[in-house]
Scaffold this active site. Structure first.
Site, PDB file in Angstrom:
ATOM      1  N   HIS A 229     -38.690   1.320 -10.523  1.00  6.82           N
ATOM      2  CA  HIS A 229     -39.358   0.549 -11.567  1.00  6.82           C
ATOM      3  C   HIS A 229     -38.317  -0.329 -12.269  1.00  6.82           C
ATOM      4  CE1 HIS A 229     -42.459  -0.371 -14.443  1.00  6.82           C
ATOM      5  NE2 HIS A 229     -41.637  -0.098 -15.431  1.00  6.82           N
TER       6      HIS A 229
ATOM      7  N   ASP B 262     -38.095  -3.067 -15.154  1.00 10.72           N
ATOM      8  CA  ASP B 262     -38.744  -3.832 -16.209  1.00 10.72           C
ATOM      9  C   ASP B 262     -38.227  -5.269 -16.146  1.00 10.72           C
ATOM     10  OD1 ASP B 262     -40.373  -1.812 -17.282  1.00 10.72           O
ATOM     11  OD2 ASP B 262     -38.631  -0.894 -18.216  1.00 10.72           O
TER      12      ASP B 262
ATOM     13  N   ASP C 180     -46.469   1.855 -15.676  1.00 10.54           N
ATOM     14  CA  ASP C 180     -45.769   2.013 -16.955  1.00 10.54           C
ATOM     15  C   ASP C 180     -46.382   1.187 -18.081  1.00 10.54           C
ATOM     16  OD1 ASP C 180     -43.742   2.837 -18.699  1.00 10.54           O
ATOM     17  OD2 ASP C 180     -42.503   1.112 -18.245  1.00 10.54           O
TER      18      ASP C 180
ATOM     19  N   HIS D  96     -44.916  -6.012 -19.411  1.00  9.24           N
ATOM     20  CA  HIS D  96     -45.318  -4.907 -20.300  1.00  9.24           C
ATOM     21  C   HIS D  96     -44.262  -4.427 -21.301  1.00  9.24           C
ATOM     22  CE1 HIS D  96     -43.932  -2.471 -16.704  1.00  9.24           C
ATOM     23  NE2 HIS D  96     -43.265  -1.870 -17.674  1.00  9.24           N
TER      24      HIS D  96
HETATM   25 ZN   LIG Z   1     -41.711  -0.481 -17.510  1.00  6.22          ZN
END
Ligand SMILES: [Zn+2]
Length: 1028
Positions: free
Chosen positions: A260, A262, A372, A577
């Protein structure tokens, strides 16, 4: 077979095995101490420091200075480029040789001008393999570069992970040397580690745990760390244990590598580009060694970045996509917030995402992937289905603070009734490590035992990147089918979901939104980002509408397809997000606001160019000829301001047809419909024939009458437009969370700076201004505005905001009683309770909505509209809009400064649908666009004959210059047939999906008045119109 005596002491046996592999204790004599063999220093190491992130080709041209292990570099966000010259000793023939690199920061190894491997201590990657088995023919003298980013996997928070970054952090190089790596020791250590974990996790209730205990104990007996020849016997004992199989019914774990990343969070966008490269190149190295290894990877934007900045790596990725190992998932441009983006933005996330995946990798993604994100709109299932996706994966609802979500595998049904198969990996994580614990949790936590026999295990370091390691793969490989553990297969999302689909008869259905009972401050934090998002969504909508009209009206008009795509991509990126929710560091906020400025600047230019193509341009000297564009699909009669005339802006009342243009002319009617009068006691009465408001000196609504029925809106003895300040100190996640207990700290804002005074007393508009002190330097200045012909009263608000851990809201106690309130969401609305009966009800003390929320009883209701806010709460009869927060982490300056926003109150008779609340909320957000131009006759391009159906989008079809794409949705929650009329020259019309692929199976039904379309409640329909 076992050595004797083995006493009945589980604890000593277990701890003996643990100490045998400990990296802290007894490393002088245990197995762990033998992991590495001889070491050898580097020939030389030199460094070049760069403030900016520069390309490799530029970096290697620089002047490198000598440095040594133990040196510290920085400051934060700089980059150290190390030039490493090494020579492997000839005597290491036959050995596995690593460059061992331990440092703070995130590293990337470059070799022969290519990125070859990521190095991060936090991600357990501290070795670059130089040779697996050194041969004389291999190069022994090698030059490498290590590009070291001066930030950690999680940025550089000062004191804690989510604290604002420390700008002056130093990054130390702790180890840089050649080392012999003993692969046989690593293998045996992994055997031990798995056995010890099985002992611990199965506990004393399972005989299998004891079998693992005695196996590990006997392995210690057999194994002499100083004598590698003794390892084989120990290993074969372990293998025998792992090979003891399950029965057929055991749960199946689908293991998939994941990382993951971001797109921006505790580090800026620019660093994410390098995080992608570091993480993914490491994945490629693992794939070369482990042909069965599968890695799932989301976010088209990140692929696009790697394609642009690391073309060599991107072509390697493409090769492994072809092989079925590197699996693009998700289908969206970024992993966007699931609540705040508009319906059209959500569609574009998929449209741009899916088109990218199709173009680059040959197919659309089949799964929506949002592990997430802070809650999931009830309109997402329909949008997913329209974009070729019927499967959804997340795990975030495991973060719920109050209620445990009851399912892991289930059908999720949206507000229109569309179901999608949804899976929450029961391990409640997207960054597992392939450990026994992950596998056992997956089985234990599964809330659909007996209903769903397959689950996902996503393994690999995440959030800041990092991804899987060889060790994780080795762990999983050992327990593919080991009695008492779930079966483990290296799998991919398609295989998992196909399994779940094939045996779905017992699965339950969850209807409506997936509300996250946490992070509810993210509807409000970083108000300027929210404002930027809303305004840019509106602007791009208007640019598209105006450009389509110009395209059909003017032969030589070129639709700005490329520019619009660029601007949309910026907007979509900011919907990531941790950006639109406001949970990012200040550097990211600066970037995001800069992107909004780019969209505003270019978008305004494009809008003006399109508008000016819609009529004849004014003659020179006739410069004051003003025209006005209405991009919404209904006729509007509104007061507009004509800029640049004297001290007070000149106002005009204009009537503009649906999706059309008109000339601004002086309308004589309604010229004096508004009056504002001050009473002797200082209260002010504002009237426009529709509403009559009584405002006190503090700007509060003492009364708001719906004139036609003489119905009072404001609760008796209460004030509307009452500002309130709350203490806002969450438990940890500062920018994210507002906790239930903040409600106990309410203080009304009543300190007068300037009492209410009349600004405009009559004419087309009446207005009243006042200001209040919140505290210290924080001040609210407000203008209350009542326009001619307008059924709502508007509050133009400016706040100077200098607070710490405070939450500003505005309240309207209204004379309405209803157990439910209604909130606008993407392409529709939903209801939430106004009471706190159950834990599911009170956990929603702060909720999100888009342009409006409504509280209605039979025959009467009140809507609270806004132009840039998303946080609401409607409890009992009090309607509250959340305005500003003041968290201090991860951005220490979040929301400090001056803010401008508008909200409005609209009382109405009858249901909100029939009172056109939805349309008025659009009107508040989509201003009539006034520009210099001459329009001979008012002109309408499109209209729809049903008020339930909203024509949301008019754009040029993707990659089809001769077609328009229009999108409509049913907004009332009703089944309806509507006719779309167009005055444009249209050749053909086709139904299509959200990816704009025509569907010839549903013929478009044409009548003399236009195209007839049927809708189910909240249905979204897209139509391709072929223009001549
Ligand atoms: Zn995230």
């Amino acid at each position: 077979m076992y050595h004797q005596p083995v006493l009945k002491n589980r604890r000593t046996l277990l701890e003996r095995a643990e100490k045998f592999i400990s990296d802290i204790y007894f490393t002088d004599c245990n197995l762990r101490g033998r992991l590495f063999g001889d070491t050898h220093p580097l020939e030389s190491i030199t460094v070049f420091l760069s403030e900016k992130r520069i390309p490799y080709s530029e970096a290697v041209q620089q002047n490198f200075q000598p440095c040594k292990v133990g040196d510290a570099f920085g400051p934060t966000w700089w980059t150290c480029w190390f030039k490493v010259v090494l020579k492997i000793p000839d005597g290491w023939r036959g050995k596995e040789v690593h460059l061992r690199w331990e440092s703070d920061g995130e590293g990337m190894v470059w070799r022969n001008d290519q990125p070859v491997q990521g190095l991060t201590k936090e991600g357990e990657k501290t070795s670059y393999i130089l040779s697996e088995c050194l041969k004389d023919s291999e190069p022994h003298g090698i030059t490498l570069y290590v590009e070291l980013a001066c930030n950690g996997l999680f940025g550089a928070g000062q004191g804690s992970m989510i604290a604002a970054p420390d700008p002056n952090r130093k990054f130390t190089l702790q180890k840089a040397e050649l080392v012999v790596f003993n692969r046989d020791v690593r293998e045996l250590l992994t055997d031990f580690e798995m056995l010890v974990d099985i002992v611990k996790l199965l506990g004393e209730g399972e005989q299998r745990g004891f079998q693992a205990l005695f196996t590990a104990n006997e392995m210690v007996n057999l194994c002499d760390p100083a004598n590698p020849a003794s390892f084989a016997a120990a290993r074969s004992l372990a293998q025998k244990f792992f090979a003891q199989k399950n029965g057929e019914s055991q749960h199946v774990v689908h293991a998939m590598g994941h990382c993951h990343i971001d797109s921006a969070w505790l580090w800026p966008y620019e660093e994410t580009i390098r995080k992608c490269a570091r993480s993914w190149v490491t994945v490629i190295r693992l794939m070369e060694k482990n042909p069965e290894f599968v890695f799932t990877c989301s976010q088209a934007q990140q692929f696009q970045w790697v394609k642009s900045w690391y073309p060599g790596l991107f072509s390697e990725i493409k090769r492994f996509v072809q092989k079925g190992q590197f699996i693009p998932v998700g289908g969206t441009w970024v992993e966007m917030d699931g609540n705040l983006p508009s319906g059209e933005s959500m569609v574009r996330q998929f449209l741009y995402g899916q088109n990218f995946f199709k173009d680059e990798f040959g197919h659309y993604c089949k799964e929506f992937w949002l592990p997430d994100t802070f809650g999931y709109s009830a309109q997402l299932p329909q949008i997913m289905k329209g974009c070729e996706i019927s499967r959804f994966l997340t795990q975030k609802l495991s973060w719920n603070l109050v209620n445990t979500f009851p399912h892991n595998t289930f059908f999720w049904e949206g507000i229109d009734g569309t179901p999608v198969l949804t899976h929450f990996p029961p391990g409640n994580s997207y960054e597992m490590k392939g450990k026994v614990e992950d596998l056992i949790n997956t089985v234990k936590n599964n809330k659909d035992k007996g209903r769903a026999n397959h689950s996902a295990v996503l393994f690999g370091f995440g959030d800041g990147g990092g991804g899987p390691t060889q060790l994780m793969l080795d762990r999983l490989q050992r327990v593919r089918d080991t009695d008492c553990l779930p079966k483990v297969q290296m799998s991919n999302p398609d295989v998992l979901f196909s399994q779940l689909e094939s045996d779905s008869s017992l699965l339950c259905t969850w209807v409506g939104e997936l509300f996250l009972e946490l992070h509810n401050g993210t509807y409000t934090t970083q108000a300027k980002i929210k404002l930027g998002n809303r305004q840019c969504e509106v602007l791009l909508h208007d640019v598209e509408v105006a450009s389509c009209l110009a395209l059909c009206k003017r032969d030589r008009f070129t639709y700005p397809a490329c520019k619009l795509q660029e601007l949309w991509r910026l907007l979509l990126l900011n919907q990531f997000h941790d950006v639109i929710p406001g949970s990012c560091i200040e550097m990211v906020v600066e970037d995001a606001l800069q992107y909004y400025d780019e969209i505003r600047t270019t978008g305004s230019r494009l809008l003006l160019a399109a508008c000016e193509s819609l009529g004849t341009s004014p003659y020179k000297g006739a410069g004051s000829s003003m025209a006005v564009l209405n991009t919404l699909p209904w006729e509007r009669t509104e007061v507009v301001s004509l800029s640049g005339e004297g001290t007070q802006t000149r106002l005009a009342l204009v009537r503009v047809p649906s999706v059309g243009v008109a000339q601004v002319t002086e309308m004589t009617e309604h010229m004096d419909s508004v009056s504002v009068t001050m009473m002797v006691d200082g209260t002010i009465i504002m009237e426009n024939g529709l509403l009559k408001a009584t405002v006190d000196q503090r700007g509060r609504l003492m009364s708001l009458l719906l004139v036609q029925t003489n119905r009072e809106t404001i609760s008796e003895g209460c004030f509307g437009n009452q500002f309130a300040l709350f203490d806002d100190v969450p438990l940890y996640w500062d920018a994210w969370d507002v906790m239930d207990y903040h409600l106990q700290t309410r203080k009304p804002v009543i300190e007068l700076v300037e009492p209410a005074k009349i600004v405009r007393s009559k004419g087309l508009q009446g207005s009243v201004s006042f200001s209040l002190r919140i505290s210290g330097n924080s001040i609210i200045r407000q203008e209350i505005i009542l326009d001619a012909c307008c059924p709502y009263i508007k509050f133009n608000t400016q706040v100077d905001w200098e607070e710490a851990h405070k939450f500003l809201k505005v309240e309207f106690p209204v004379q309405v009683r209803s157990p439910n309130a209604t909130y606008e969401i993407q392409f529709g609305h939903l209801q939430r309770p106004t009471h706190r009966n159950t834990s599911w009800d009170w956990a929603r003390f702060e909720v999100w909505g888009h342009k409006w929320a409504d509280l209605s009883e039979h025959g009467f209701g009140v809507a609270l509209l806004n132009d840039s806010k998303y946080g609401y709460s409607i409890h009992e009869n009090i309607m509250t809009l959340s305005l500003l927060r003041a968290p201090k982490a991860p951005d220490a300056n979040a929301d400090m400064g001056c803010h401008n926003f508008t909200y409005a109150l609209m009382p109405h008779t009858g249901p909100f649908q029939e009172a056109s609340v939805i349309q008025y909320a659009y009107n508040l957000n989509f201003p009539l666009r006034v520009y210099h131009g001459v329009i001979s006759e008012p002109w309408s391009a499109f209209s729809v004959n049903s008020p339930a159906v909203i024509l949301e989008t008019i754009k040029q079809a993707e990659r089809r210059e001769n077609a328009l794409l229009i999108r409509l949705y049913e907004s009332h929650g009703s089944s309806v047939t509507a006719t779309l009329s167009a005055s444009l020259p249209l050749k053909e019309a086709w139904h299509c999906d959200l990816l704009e692929r025509p569907d010839s199976s549903i013929p478009v039904s044409k009548t003399t008045s236009g195209i007839s379309l049927t809708f189910k409640p909240f249905q979204i329909r897209s139509v391709l119109l072929i223009i001549q």
